[in-house]
Structures are given as C-alpha cells and as structure tokens.
Design an enzyme around this catalytic site. Sequence first.
Site, PDB file in Angstrom:
ATOM      1  N   ILE A   1       0.897  -1.158   0.000  1.00  0.00           N
ATOM      2  CA  ILE A   1       0.000   0.000   0.000  1.00  0.00           C
ATOM      3  C   ILE A   1       0.931   1.201   0.000  1.00  0.00           C
ATOM      4  O   ILE A   1       1.638   1.439   0.983  1.00  0.00           O
ATOM      5  CB  ILE A   1      -0.924   0.073   1.237  1.00  0.00           C
ATOM      6  CG1 ILE A   1      -1.930  -1.064   1.267  1.00  0.00           C
ATOM      7  CG2 ILE A   1      -1.671   1.423   1.246  1.00  0.00           C
ATOM      8  CD1 ILE A   1      -2.878  -1.042   2.473  1.00  0.00           C
ATOM      9  N   TYR A   2       0.980   1.901  -1.113  1.00  0.00           N
ATOM     10  CA  TYR A   2       1.843   3.067  -1.235  1.00  0.00           C
ATOM     11  C   TYR A   2       1.027   4.260  -1.687  1.00  0.00           C
ATOM     12  O   TYR A   2       0.249   4.164  -2.628  1.00  0.00           O
ATOM     13  CB  TYR A   2       2.997   2.812  -2.211  1.00  0.00           C
ATOM     14  CG  TYR A   2       4.083   1.964  -1.600  1.00  0.00           C
ATOM     15  CD1 TYR A   2       4.968   2.505  -0.671  1.00  0.00           C
ATOM     16  CD2 TYR A   2       4.217   0.626  -1.932  1.00  0.00           C
ATOM     17  CE1 TYR A   2       5.954   1.732  -0.090  1.00  0.00           C
ATOM     18  CE2 TYR A   2       5.204  -0.156  -1.355  1.00  0.00           C
ATOM     19  CZ  TYR A   2       6.073   0.402  -0.439  1.00  0.00           C
ATOM     20  OH  TYR A   2       7.049  -0.365   0.140  1.00  0.00           O
TER      21      TYR A   2
ATOM     22  N   TYR B   1      -0.635   0.055  10.700  1.00  0.00           N
ATOM     23  CA  TYR B   1      -1.079  -1.336  10.825  1.00  0.00           C
ATOM     24  C   TYR B   1      -1.430  -1.697  12.265  1.00  0.00           C
ATOM     25  O   TYR B   1      -2.385  -2.438  12.508  1.00  0.00           O
ATOM     26  CB  TYR B   1      -0.040  -2.286  10.231  1.00  0.00           C
ATOM     27  CG  TYR B   1       0.053  -2.112   8.736  1.00  0.00           C
ATOM     28  CD1 TYR B   1      -1.066  -2.311   7.920  1.00  0.00           C
ATOM     29  CD2 TYR B   1       1.222  -1.694   8.120  1.00  0.00           C
ATOM     30  CE1 TYR B   1      -1.003  -2.118   6.558  1.00  0.00           C
ATOM     31  CE2 TYR B   1       1.290  -1.502   6.752  1.00  0.00           C
ATOM     32  CZ  TYR B   1       0.170  -1.716   5.979  1.00  0.00           C
ATOM     33  OH  TYR B   1       0.225  -1.513   4.624  1.00  0.00           O
TER      34      TYR B   1
END
Length: 179
Positions: free
Chosen positions: A95-96, A141
């Site tokens: 996920i960028y 996260y």
Amino acid sequence: MKISIEKVTTNDIQKLQEIGRSTFYEAFADVNTEDDMKDYLEKSFSEKKLKTELNNKDSQFYFARVDGSVVAYLKINFGQAQNEKIDNAIEIERIYVLKAFHGKKVAQALYQKAIDIAYEQQAACIWLGVWEENHRALRFYDKNGFKAFGKHAFWLGNDKQTDLLMKKELAHTNELKTL
C-alpha cells in the site's frame, strides 16, 4: 475529497510503473543509497515484471484515485503468489500513497478494499511485511489491529533489510465486517 478504488489491468502498466516508482522513492530515498534505490526501482517496476505480476491469477492491483488522478496503489497476493506461504490468507504486499495524500484516508480506503476482498475470499487472516524502520506504516497497521508474528529479509539493492511480518485474524460474522 472523493477517493475511488479501481482494479488495475495490463493496459495500466505505465501508470502502475509511475505510481510505484514515485511512491517508493518518496518513502525510502532519503534513508537508502542512490544506487540501491535505482537498482530496486529498475528491477521491481520494470514493464516485464509488472506485466508478469498483473497476469498472475493470484495477485491483484488497485489504484486509488482522487479527482481522477492516481495517488496510490494496493497489491494483494493469494495462494502461491504470497511472499510467505500462509494457508487461507491474503497478503497485502504493497500500500503506497503519494506523500501529498498522507493523512487523507487514502491508505485506509485501500486497506478497506483488501479487507473486503479477504472477507469475500473467506480468508482466515490478512498479513503483510513492513520494514522495521517504517514507523508511519507500523503505526497504521497497529491502529488497524495487526500484530507482529515474525520477520523476513527484504533486499533493497545490496542492502539486506528486515521486514516485520504482521497479521490480523479475521472473524467471519456480519457485525465484524464493518471494520
């Protein structure tokens, strides 16, 4: 600001290459050598490698768009495409998000897409590897309920780095699906 998520196809290779290189460079160029970054960006985001990944039935890519512009992307892996083989699991490989869109819920929208797919696939868990020095991602996260369960090596050019492996167990009840 409206965020839309769309599946990436092989017709989108150049845009995927551009957003992949841009976001990775923004995230890690100032803490890695220029040679290691150049090597990684050339190999990991070559047209041939991206085409292979896009054609792999066990991998999927998604763009996040804001006002029509691609500002981020997600890559998820199933089955044999996972970097670590975990049964009945989905891996978030990437996920960028462009720095200009940090803190604007773009990563959260891509994360939610991954969670939705995990529930559709009835996966037992969703997992990922994150560089132990990427404190922003670690906080993200952790906030989303992931717990560390191991480590593996990640090579950035000639530099051996350590990724923390993190996972989140998924309960398959309707009330928990609305994360």
